[in-house]
Design a protein around this motif. Structure first.
Motif, PDB file in Angstrom:
ATOM      1  N   ALA A   2       0.852  -1.188   0.000  1.00 37.13           N
ATOM      2  CA  ALA A   2       0.000   0.000   0.000  1.00 37.13           C
ATOM      3  C   ALA A   2       0.888   1.238   0.000  1.00 37.13           C
ATOM      4  N   GLU A  34      -7.731  11.299  -6.898  1.00 33.32           N
ATOM      5  CA  GLU A  34      -7.703  10.436  -8.077  1.00 33.32           C
ATOM      6  C   GLU A  34      -7.685  11.227  -9.389  1.00 33.32           C
ATOM      7  N   GLY A  35      -8.218  12.431  -9.354  1.00 37.19           N
ATOM      8  CA  GLY A  35      -8.231  13.246 -10.567  1.00 37.19           C
ATOM      9  C   GLY A  35      -6.827  13.593 -11.042  1.00 37.19           C
ATOM     10  N   VAL A  36      -5.907  13.699 -10.108  1.00 35.11           N
ATOM     11  CA  VAL A  36      -4.516  14.036 -10.434  1.00 35.11           C
ATOM     12  C   VAL A  36      -3.765  12.805 -10.954  1.00 35.11           C
ATOM     13  N   ILE A  37      -3.954  11.675 -10.297  1.00 33.28           N
ATOM     14  CA  ILE A  37      -3.150  10.493 -10.608  1.00 33.28           C
ATOM     15  C   ILE A  37      -3.789   9.550 -11.618  1.00 33.28           C
ATOM     16  N   GLY A  38      -5.084   9.762 -11.907  1.00 28.78           N
ATOM     17  CA  GLY A  38      -5.814   8.806 -12.750  1.00 28.78           C
ATOM     18  C   GLY A  38      -5.112   8.503 -14.066  1.00 28.78           C
ATOM     19  N   ILE A  44      -3.426  -2.932  -9.919  1.00 25.41           N
ATOM     20  CA  ILE A  44      -3.224  -1.705  -9.164  1.00 25.41           C
ATOM     21  C   ILE A  44      -4.581  -1.103  -8.830  1.00 25.41           C
ATOM     22  N   GLY A  45      -4.845  -0.961  -7.545  1.00 26.35           N
ATOM     23  CA  GLY A  45      -6.103  -0.392  -7.107  1.00 26.35           C
ATOM     24  C   GLY A  45      -5.893   0.999  -6.544  1.00 26.35           C
ATOM     25  N   SER A  46      -6.901   1.821  -6.702  1.00 25.35           N
ATOM     26  CA  SER A  46      -6.825   3.193  -6.210  1.00 25.35           C
ATOM     27  C   SER A  46      -8.062   3.440  -5.376  1.00 25.35           C
ATOM     28  N   TYR A  47      -7.879   3.796  -4.096  1.00 26.12           N
ATOM     29  CA  TYR A  47      -9.008   3.898  -3.183  1.00 26.12           C
ATOM     30  C   TYR A  47      -9.090   5.303  -2.621  1.00 26.12           C
ATOM     31  N   PRO A  48     -10.069   6.056  -3.110  1.00 25.79           N
ATOM     32  CA  PRO A  48     -10.191   7.452  -2.706  1.00 25.79           C
ATOM     33  C   PRO A  48     -10.583   7.545  -1.237  1.00 25.79           C
ATOM     34  N   LYS A  49      -9.951   8.455  -0.543  1.00 29.23           N
ATOM     35  CA  LYS A  49     -10.272   8.711   0.860  1.00 29.23           C
ATOM     36  C   LYS A  49     -10.621  10.191   0.963  1.00 29.23           C
ATOM     37  N   TYR A  50     -11.565  10.451   1.822  1.00 27.23           N
ATOM     38  CA  TYR A  50     -12.048  11.827   1.946  1.00 27.23           C
ATOM     39  C   TYR A  50     -12.075  12.159   3.413  1.00 27.23           C
ATOM     40  N   PHE A  81      -9.277  15.349  -0.471  1.00 27.60           N
ATOM     41  CA  PHE A  81      -9.108  13.973  -0.907  1.00 27.60           C
ATOM     42  C   PHE A  81      -7.653  13.544  -0.825  1.00 27.60           C
ATOM     43  N   VAL A 125      -2.819   0.649  -4.031  1.00 23.59           N
ATOM     44  CA  VAL A 125      -2.398  -0.694  -3.644  1.00 23.59           C
ATOM     45  C   VAL A 125      -1.944  -1.439  -4.893  1.00 23.59           C
TER      46      VAL A 125
END
Lengths: 246, 246
Positions: free
Chosen positions: A177, A184-188, A203-209, A214, A219
């Motif tokens: 991790a 996510e808008g920046v790294i997508g 590769i997973g992307s898990y948005p946190k707020y 954000f 992972v």
């Protein structure tokens, strides 16, 4: 190459679907499966309804290596899991002799009556084998690839502890991790490129707020240590590039 | 007689199935549905996998009044819910004009680039309508009876708040919980008799285990206040009888 071993879970209980009880078993099973290298592919939560249980058992036991159920094996009228699993498998549901003896002894020792309701807990599909219950004695059971366990979390966990060492396990999915300060808008965009360049990783992307902003947990997963390391290095390089750019 | 309104939920995300993230949306949706008189009948948790999502959407949208999905609508490559729902419904997935305008303005106002990744969040099945997102702007959507919402709990809850007032709701299921000091083995027999004698109620029995002993939460449910009261009185009489007997 090691075989991929898969699993599904069926959570049985009106009380979960009404929101009255919050499930605590899904997360535990998910973590245990990941730890031993079994892919949990699907979870279904269904009502205390025979047709719903039969349909879920039959859909999932064909498709996955193992099916685990929780809930509906107690002594009351709404505990219909043993009957429903028997129906799904086309075998009679009957009082298991070994379970009857176990429970009769248990209640006799405590000076308690072995009521008809308590005898319900000894009902299993013909041919089932016990899953030990070190908490409250009444066993779970498995038949074929279907494992039937209690819904009370402490008992479910004890039963699962008894089951896991008997399962064939897959090659463990390694993961790392990486905390990412960007949304996510920046790294997508760049992350999609990294995924394409590293097909042996997931590769997973898990948005946190939190508190109005954000961040993201990234992972990288792989069954190969080498592929995992290469993926991790690529993600870290991306984050460095972004830090320079901002 | 009021119509019975039903619902199903699809939770989309590898991170739930791996145990890395613990779902917090199922319990919230379940409580909200119960509160407004909609029967949540089934929940499925599926992977970030197009075939799995398509199958779940198509199985459930035929069967229930409403289908709610959470997860997979962000800007990264693993966010494939909009594409999968479009495929399930047989319509193209495209950048929605209104959503593009909304997001373009949002990022312009904050001096941020409206990246290709961010533009992904404006993709929807053709013909979908927005679900407002007062937290992070990017809307969810609904098309037919399928409601597609975010997986981040704060955003999911905001979207659900926008959706619930637009749903047709059923006659509320009334319920009363009765704490029972006995385990299910004691009450199983008499409780089954009460259930038989009160067919307009659904009586649930939920075993609780703490510090080595069992107690039970009994829940009587009905859409009729009269039937509910009669069921409750019968359960309370059973508990009094048991107290005298012990």
């Amino acid at each position: 190459m090691t075989e991929t071993v898969t699993a599904a879970m069926i959570v049985i209980g009106d009380e979960i679907l009404s929101g009255r009880t919050k499930d605590r078993n899904i997360g535990h099973l998910a973590e245990m499966m990941t730890a031993v290298g079994i892919d949990l592919k699907e979870v279904r939560i269904v009502a205390d309804d025979e047709d719903a249980i039969v349909e879920a058992v039959n859909a999932l036991r064909e498709r996955y290596t193992y099916v685990f159920t929780t809930g509906g094996i107690g002594p009351t009228h709404d505990d219909i899991t043993a009957d429903s699993v028997s129906k799904a498998l086309g075998v009679p549901c009957e009082h298991d002799e070994k379970a009857m003896a176990l429970l009769a002894e248990h209640y006799a020792r405590r000076g308690m009556e072995f009521t008809e309701a308590r005898q319900r807990m000894a009902r299993m599909p013909r041919g089932a084998e016990h899953i030990d219950n070190r908490i409250s004695i009444a066993p779970g059971f498995h038949i074929g690839n279907v494992y039937v366990m209690a819904g009370v979390p402490a008992i479910f966990q004890a039963m699962l502890d008894a089951v896991v060492p008997t399962l064939k396990t897959g090659q463990k999915l390694l993961s790392v991790a990486i905390t990412c300060p960007y949304g996510e808008g920046v790294i997508g965009g760049p992350l999609a490129e990294i995924q394409k360049a590293h097909p042996d990783t997931i590769i997973g992307s898990y948005p946190k707020y939190r508190d109005g902003s954000f961040w993201t947990e990234l992972v990288v997963r792989s069954r190969s240590q080498e592929a995992l390391d290469a993926g991790r290095v690529a993600v870290e390089a991306m984050l460095k590039d972004l830090a320079h750019a901002t």
